[in-house]
Write an enzyme that holds these catalytic residues in place. Structure first.
Site, PDB file in Angstrom:
ATOM      1  N   ARG A 233      38.354  42.460  41.440  1.00 27.35           N
ATOM      2  CA  ARG A 233      39.180  41.306  41.772  1.00 27.35           C
ATOM      3  C   ARG A 233      40.022  41.647  42.996  1.00 27.35           C
ATOM      4  O   ARG A 233      40.584  42.740  43.106  1.00 27.35           O
ATOM      5  CB  ARG A 233      40.100  40.927  40.602  1.00 27.35           C
ATOM      6  CG  ARG A 233      39.371  40.295  39.427  1.00 27.35           C
ATOM      7  CD  ARG A 233      38.868  38.903  39.760  1.00 27.35           C
ATOM      8  NE  ARG A 233      38.099  38.317  38.676  1.00 27.35           N
ATOM      9  CZ  ARG A 233      36.787  38.420  38.530  1.00 27.35           C
ATOM     10  NH1 ARG A 233      36.073  39.112  39.401  1.00 27.35           N
ATOM     11  NH2 ARG A 233      36.181  37.848  37.524  1.00 27.35           N
ATOM     12  N   GLU A 262      40.467  34.888  49.059  1.00 27.55           N
ATOM     13  CA  GLU A 262      39.058  34.574  49.304  1.00 27.55           C
ATOM     14  C   GLU A 262      38.671  33.211  48.750  1.00 27.55           C
ATOM     15  O   GLU A 262      37.568  32.723  49.025  1.00 27.55           O
ATOM     16  CB  GLU A 262      38.158  35.629  48.658  1.00 27.55           C
ATOM     17  CG  GLU A 262      38.195  35.595  47.137  1.00 27.55           C
ATOM     18  CD  GLU A 262      37.228  36.581  46.499  1.00 27.55           C
ATOM     19  OE1 GLU A 262      36.207  36.906  47.123  1.00 27.55           O
ATOM     20  OE2 GLU A 262      37.510  37.019  45.375  1.00 27.55           O
ATOM     21  N   HIS A 294      31.436  37.936  47.663  1.00 30.40           N
ATOM     22  CA  HIS A 294      31.534  37.862  46.209  1.00 30.40           C
ATOM     23  C   HIS A 294      30.136  37.764  45.590  1.00 30.40           C
ATOM     24  O   HIS A 294      29.876  36.938  44.710  1.00 30.40           O
ATOM     25  CB  HIS A 294      32.377  36.656  45.798  1.00 30.40           C
ATOM     26  CG  HIS A 294      33.078  36.839  44.479  1.00 30.40           C
ATOM     27  ND1 HIS A 294      34.432  36.778  44.329  1.00 30.40           N
ATOM     28  CD2 HIS A 294      32.594  37.100  43.241  1.00 30.40           C
ATOM     29  CE1 HIS A 294      34.758  36.972  43.061  1.00 30.40           C
ATOM     30  NE2 HIS A 294      33.648  37.170  42.382  1.00 30.40           N
TER      31      HIS A 294
END
Length: 329
Positions: A233, A262, A294
């Protein structure tokens, strides 16, 4: 059971549709828009909604879902820090997730980031395309014989530890709950792991306690020339402090699949946009930093596991037999 699937990408639709033939009692409608407090009203008439790690499931969003009769939130991911669990509980809305879809997918991506930033593959790819075969700026480090520090040894961290061990690295780790099955790991306190590791990889969920666990103080404990990887994270890392560390030449390389702020970038094509935040631009300006979108989870096997577990969660809820491992409270 009727499920509204928010922020549906083509690969999501294809993956879920492959599995739906085995779940005749479930109907899924897909929409491109993500869920937030304005779009939550689109769930009127649905029993459940399906959302992702970047979705806005704050207090107002969940209140609207409750008003529209939604009784189940299906997270097609492991993370749930974007969900206001207190509001969901107050409204009697169950939240189910996919805690372990493919730990190897994430771990393999973490090692890919470490290897690529170590050997400057991102730079060399561009140079060779321009017929520049110089080795200047490309010098890497051997991983063999070095020390890998794994922070968090759940399923993903354990998979990363096994990869590092296979590379011939000494593996040390920090976890409040050591994994006794990993007999090749030496567990240590967090500060010791930070001080002794040549490669540091984060594999822990985001909690109130570990928010910004990587900051100016903890960075100062690290070895000079360390390689740092985060596939967990973004908020585990204070990005301003990370940038200061990069500028002071603390790191040989930094590989990030996640980073603070993000949210608006995740899975979106923003080629024509002027980015509001300077964080991404600043990180990308460094020659020893790689950022990916991601995507650590993004393999065929992982998508299949996510689809099937999400639909299993829906059926379990319908039958009143919830898998407690998948419920978020």
């Amino acid at each position: 059971m009727k499920i509204l699937f928010y922020d549906a990408k083509q690969y999501d639709i294809e993956s879920f549709n492959k599995q739906l033939k085995d779940y005749p009692e479930i109907t899924v409608d897909y929409i491109e828009t993500d869920i937030n407090e304005r779009t939550a009203s689109l769930a009127d008439g649905y029993d459940a909604i399906c959302a992702f790690v970047s979705s806005d499931l704050g207090k107002n969003t969940i209140k609207t879902l409750g008003e529209k009769g939604v009784s189940l939130i299906l997270m097609r991911c492991a993370g749930y820090n974007n969900v206001d669990l207190a509001t969901a509980d107050d409204l009697g809305i169950t939240v189910l997730r996919v805690p372990g879809y493919s730990p190897e997918a994430v771990a393999e991506h973490a090692m890919t980031l470490a290897m690529c930033v170590n050997r400057r593959i991102h730079k060399e790819y561009i140079k060779v395309r321009e017929n520049n075969f110089s080795l200047v700026g490309l010098k890497g480090l051997n991983f063999y014989g070095k020390t890998a520090g794994i922070i968090g040894t759940g399923k993903i961290g354990a998979a990363m530890a096994r990869i590092c061990h296979g590379f011939g690295m000494k593996v040390i780790a920090y976890d409040k709950y050591p994994n006794k099955n990993l007999d090749f790991i030496e567990y240590k306190e967090l500060e010791e792991v930070l001080r002794e590791s040549d490669l540091i990889s984060l594999h822990c969920p985001l909690t109130v306690e570990n928010y910004h666990m990587i900051n100016a103080k903890t960075i100062s404990l690290m070895k000079d020339n360390v390689i740092f990887v985060n596939t967990s994270r973004g908020e585990l890392v204070d990005t301003e402090d990370l940038i200061a560390g990069i500028r002071s030449k603390k790191f040989h390389g930094v590989g990030l699949d996640v980073y603070e702020e993000e949210g608006h970038n995740v899975f979106e094509n923003r080629e024509e946009d002027i980015l509001e935040s300077s964080i991404t631009a600043r990180l990308l300006s460094f020659p020893n930093v790689i950022i990916t979108s991601h995507q650590a989870f993004f393999t065929e096997e992982a998508l299949e596991a996510i689809s099937r577990t999400t639909l299993d969660n829906a059926m379990d809820f319908k039958k009143g037999s919830i898998n407690q491992m998948n419920q978020v409270k």
